[in-house]
Design a protein around this motif. Structure first.
Motif, PDB file in Angstrom:
ATOM      1  N   SER A  17      -6.477 -30.782  57.191  1.00 22.66           N
ATOM      2  CA  SER A  17      -7.680 -31.550  56.876  1.00 22.66           C
ATOM      3  C   SER A  17      -7.711 -31.932  55.407  1.00 22.66           C
ATOM      4  CB  SER A  17      -8.933 -30.727  57.188  1.00 22.66           C
ATOM      5  OG  SER A  17      -8.987 -30.363  58.551  1.00 22.66           O
ATOM      6  N   LEU A  18      -8.366 -33.035  55.142  1.00 16.61           N
ATOM      7  CA  LEU A  18      -8.639 -33.479  53.779  1.00 16.61           C
ATOM      8  C   LEU A  18      -9.997 -34.156  53.768  1.00 16.61           C
ATOM      9  CD1 LEU A  18      -5.303 -35.154  52.578  1.00 16.61           C
ATOM     10  CD2 LEU A  18      -6.317 -33.066  51.649  1.00 16.61           C
ATOM     11  N   PHE A  68     -12.012 -38.178  62.333  1.00 14.37           N
ATOM     12  CA  PHE A  68     -12.525 -38.514  61.009  1.00 14.37           C
ATOM     13  C   PHE A  68     -14.042 -38.698  61.090  1.00 14.37           C
ATOM     14  CE2 PHE A  68      -8.513 -40.788  59.165  1.00 14.37           C
ATOM     15  CZ  PHE A  68      -7.742 -39.690  59.491  1.00 14.37           C
ATOM     16  N   ILE A  69     -14.709 -38.329  60.014  1.00 18.72           N
ATOM     17  CA  ILE A  69     -16.148 -38.550  59.916  1.00 18.72           C
ATOM     18  C   ILE A  69     -16.465 -39.139  58.550  1.00 18.72           C
ATOM     19  CG2 ILE A  69     -18.435 -37.478  59.874  1.00 18.72           C
ATOM     20  CD1 ILE A  69     -17.363 -35.303  61.708  1.00 18.72           C
ATOM     21  N   ILE A  70     -17.180 -40.253  58.567  1.00 18.07           N
ATOM     22  CA  ILE A  70     -17.629 -40.874  57.326  1.00 18.07           C
ATOM     23  C   ILE A  70     -19.078 -40.461  57.097  1.00 18.07           C
ATOM     24  CG2 ILE A  70     -18.400 -43.022  58.441  1.00 18.07           C
ATOM     25  CD1 ILE A  70     -17.364 -44.524  55.946  1.00 18.07           C
ATOM     26  N   SER A  71     -19.412 -40.222  55.851  1.00 13.69           N
ATOM     27  CA  SER A  71     -20.789 -39.830  55.538  1.00 13.69           C
ATOM     28  C   SER A  71     -21.133 -40.304  54.136  1.00 13.69           C
ATOM     29  CB  SER A  71     -20.958 -38.312  55.640  1.00 13.69           C
ATOM     30  OG  SER A  71     -20.122 -37.646  54.707  1.00 13.69           O
ATOM     31  N   ARG A  72     -22.405 -40.288  53.841  1.00 11.22           N
ATOM     32  CA  ARG A  72     -22.855 -40.690  52.513  1.00 11.22           C
ATOM     33  C   ARG A  72     -23.821 -39.647  51.977  1.00 11.22           C
ATOM     34  NH1 ARG A  72     -27.479 -41.528  54.476  1.00 11.22           N
ATOM     35  NH2 ARG A  72     -28.718 -43.265  55.057  1.00 11.22           N
ATOM     36  N   ASP A  73     -23.808 -39.497  50.680  1.00  6.12           N
ATOM     37  CA  ASP A  73     -24.758 -38.619  49.991  1.00  6.12           C
ATOM     38  C   ASP A  73     -25.462 -39.477  48.959  1.00  6.12           C
ATOM     39  OD1 ASP A  73     -26.058 -36.817  48.264  1.00  6.12           O
ATOM     40  OD2 ASP A  73     -24.621 -35.240  48.728  1.00  6.12           O
ATOM     41  N   ASN A  74     -26.638 -39.926  49.299  1.00  8.76           N
ATOM     42  CA  ASN A  74     -27.339 -40.849  48.407  1.00  8.76           C
ATOM     43  C   ASN A  74     -27.688 -40.188  47.079  1.00  8.76           C
ATOM     44  OD1 ASN A  74     -27.145 -42.719  50.417  1.00  8.76           O
ATOM     45  ND2 ASN A  74     -29.278 -42.568  51.067  1.00  8.76           N
ATOM     46  N   LYS A  77     -24.636 -40.216  45.168  1.00  8.28           N
ATOM     47  CA  LYS A  77     -24.067 -41.574  45.093  1.00  8.28           C
ATOM     48  C   LYS A  77     -22.601 -41.556  45.480  1.00  8.28           C
ATOM     49  CE  LYS A  77     -27.331 -42.733  41.451  1.00  8.28           C
ATOM     50  NZ  LYS A  77     -27.517 -43.208  40.059  1.00  8.28           N
ATOM     51  N   LYS A  78     -22.323 -40.879  46.575  1.00  7.74           N
ATOM     52  CA  LYS A  78     -20.945 -40.777  47.032  1.00  7.74           C
ATOM     53  C   LYS A  78     -20.847 -41.056  48.527  1.00  7.74           C
ATOM     54  CE  LYS A  78     -18.968 -37.621  43.642  1.00  7.74           C
ATOM     55  NZ  LYS A  78     -18.143 -36.413  43.448  1.00  7.74           N
ATOM     56  N   VAL A  79     -19.661 -41.484  48.904  1.00  2.00           N
ATOM     57  CA  VAL A  79     -19.318 -41.648  50.311  1.00  2.00           C
ATOM     58  C   VAL A  79     -18.080 -40.813  50.568  1.00  2.00           C
ATOM     59  CG1 VAL A  79     -18.567 -43.267  52.083  1.00  2.00           C
ATOM     60  CG2 VAL A  79     -20.358 -43.924  50.485  1.00  2.00           C
ATOM     61  N   TYR A  80     -18.050 -40.164  51.711  1.00  2.00           N
ATOM     62  CA  TYR A  80     -16.953 -39.259  52.026  1.00  2.00           C
ATOM     63  C   TYR A  80     -16.252 -39.682  53.312  1.00  2.00           C
ATOM     64  CZ  TYR A  80     -19.652 -36.271  48.865  1.00  2.00           C
ATOM     65  OH  TYR A  80     -20.341 -35.773  47.797  1.00  2.00           O
ATOM     66  N   LEU A  81     -15.006 -39.267  53.414  1.00  2.00           N
ATOM     67  CA  LEU A  81     -14.274 -39.395  54.670  1.00  2.00           C
ATOM     68  C   LEU A  81     -13.646 -38.038  54.949  1.00  2.00           C
ATOM     69  CD1 LEU A  81     -13.438 -41.377  56.939  1.00  2.00           C
ATOM     70  CD2 LEU A  81     -11.255 -41.633  55.729  1.00  2.00           C
ATOM     71  N   GLN A  82     -14.221 -37.311  55.888  1.00  2.00           N
ATOM     72  CA  GLN A  82     -13.670 -36.028  56.299  1.00  2.00           C
ATOM     73  C   GLN A  82     -12.621 -36.288  57.365  1.00  2.00           C
ATOM     74  OE1 GLN A  82     -14.467 -32.741  55.174  1.00  2.00           O
ATOM     75  NE2 GLN A  82     -12.601 -32.338  56.348  1.00  2.00           N
ATOM     76  N   MET A  83     -11.400 -35.868  57.074  1.00  2.00           N
ATOM     77  CA  MET A  83     -10.288 -36.124  57.980  1.00  2.00           C
ATOM     78  C   MET A  83      -9.770 -34.796  58.513  1.00  2.00           C
ATOM     79  SD  MET A  83      -8.307 -39.109  55.843  1.00  2.00           S
ATOM     80  CE  MET A  83      -7.761 -38.002  54.558  1.00  2.00           C
ATOM     81  N   THR A  84      -9.739 -34.653  59.809  1.00  2.00           N
ATOM     82  CA  THR A  84      -9.241 -33.437  60.438  1.00  2.00           C
ATOM     83  C   THR A  84      -8.154 -33.792  61.439  1.00  2.00           C
ATOM     84  OG1 THR A  84     -10.925 -33.523  62.172  1.00  2.00           O
ATOM     85  CG2 THR A  84     -11.466 -32.295  60.181  1.00  2.00           C
ATOM     86  N   SER A  85      -7.451 -32.766  61.894  1.00  2.00           N
ATOM     87  CA  SER A  85      -6.358 -32.957  62.857  1.00  2.00           C
ATOM     88  C   SER A  85      -5.435 -34.083  62.411  1.00  2.00           C
ATOM     89  CB  SER A  85      -6.922 -33.254  64.254  1.00  2.00           C
ATOM     90  OG  SER A  85      -7.762 -32.209  64.695  1.00  2.00           O
ATOM     91  N   LEU A  86      -5.051 -34.050  61.168  1.00  2.00           N
ATOM     92  CA  LEU A  86      -4.246 -35.125  60.598  1.00  2.00           C
ATOM     93  C   LEU A  86      -2.868 -35.189  61.235  1.00  2.00           C
ATOM     94  CD1 LEU A  86      -5.431 -34.808  56.922  1.00  2.00           C
ATOM     95  CD2 LEU A  86      -5.492 -36.900  58.280  1.00  2.00           C
ATOM     96  N   LYS A  87      -2.382 -36.416  61.358  1.00  2.00           N
ATOM     97  CA  LYS A  87      -1.082 -36.681  61.964  1.00  2.00           C
ATOM     98  C   LYS A  87      -0.207 -37.414  60.959  1.00  2.00           C
ATOM     99  CE  LYS A  87      -3.495 -37.613  66.344  1.00  2.00           C
ATOM    100  NZ  LYS A  87      -3.719 -38.627  67.413  1.00  2.00           N
TER     101      LYS A  87
END
Length: 127
Positions: A17-18, A68-74, A77-87
């Motif tokens: 994951s990253l 993958f899950i995209i999220s925001r933290d207002n 002021k950030k946006v994230y991309l949580q990546m799991t089970s990477l290939k």
């Protein structure tokens, strides 16, 4: 001038994951949407995931759905991309991008809507 900066890339083994982060020098809530794109060597850039800044509506490419899950933290002021089970096929340079103009139909948003881009961060998944 708005600048988007990505971080969090690196080398990870298959199944790992990253979490990628995207921040900007301005006010991220001014954007209609934020997105993550990626470009692998010899391939065209592709959209990975988008998020609408107002209601956090999201879109995912079929290749990353459920991983993958995209999220925001207002507040941050950030946006994230949580990546799991990477290939290994997830190996690419990942770019953060921002869209200013709203779309009447969220489902039609695409790469041409994103007009502000970061420099990218490398993600390498070893087999």
């Amino acid at each position: 001038q708005v600048q988007l900066v990505e971080s969090g890339g690196g080398l990870v083994q298959t199944g790992g994951s990253l979490r990628l982060s995207c921040s900007d020098s301005g006010f991220i809530l001014d954007f209609y949407a934020m997105g993550w794109f990626r470009q692998a060597p010899g391939k065209e850039r592709e959209g990975v995931s988008y998020i609408k800044m107002t209601d956090a509506k999201t879109t995912y490419a079929d290749s990353v759905k459920g991983r993958f899950i995209i999220s925001r933290d207002n507040a941050k002021k950030k946006v994230y991309l949580q990546m799991t089970s990477l290939k290994p096929e997830d190996t690419a340079v990942y770019f953060c991008a921002a869209a200013r103009e709203p779309r009447a139909d969220w489902g039609t948003i695409g790469e041409t809507d994103f007009t502000t881009w970061g420099q990218g961060t490398q993600v390498t998944v070893s087999s």
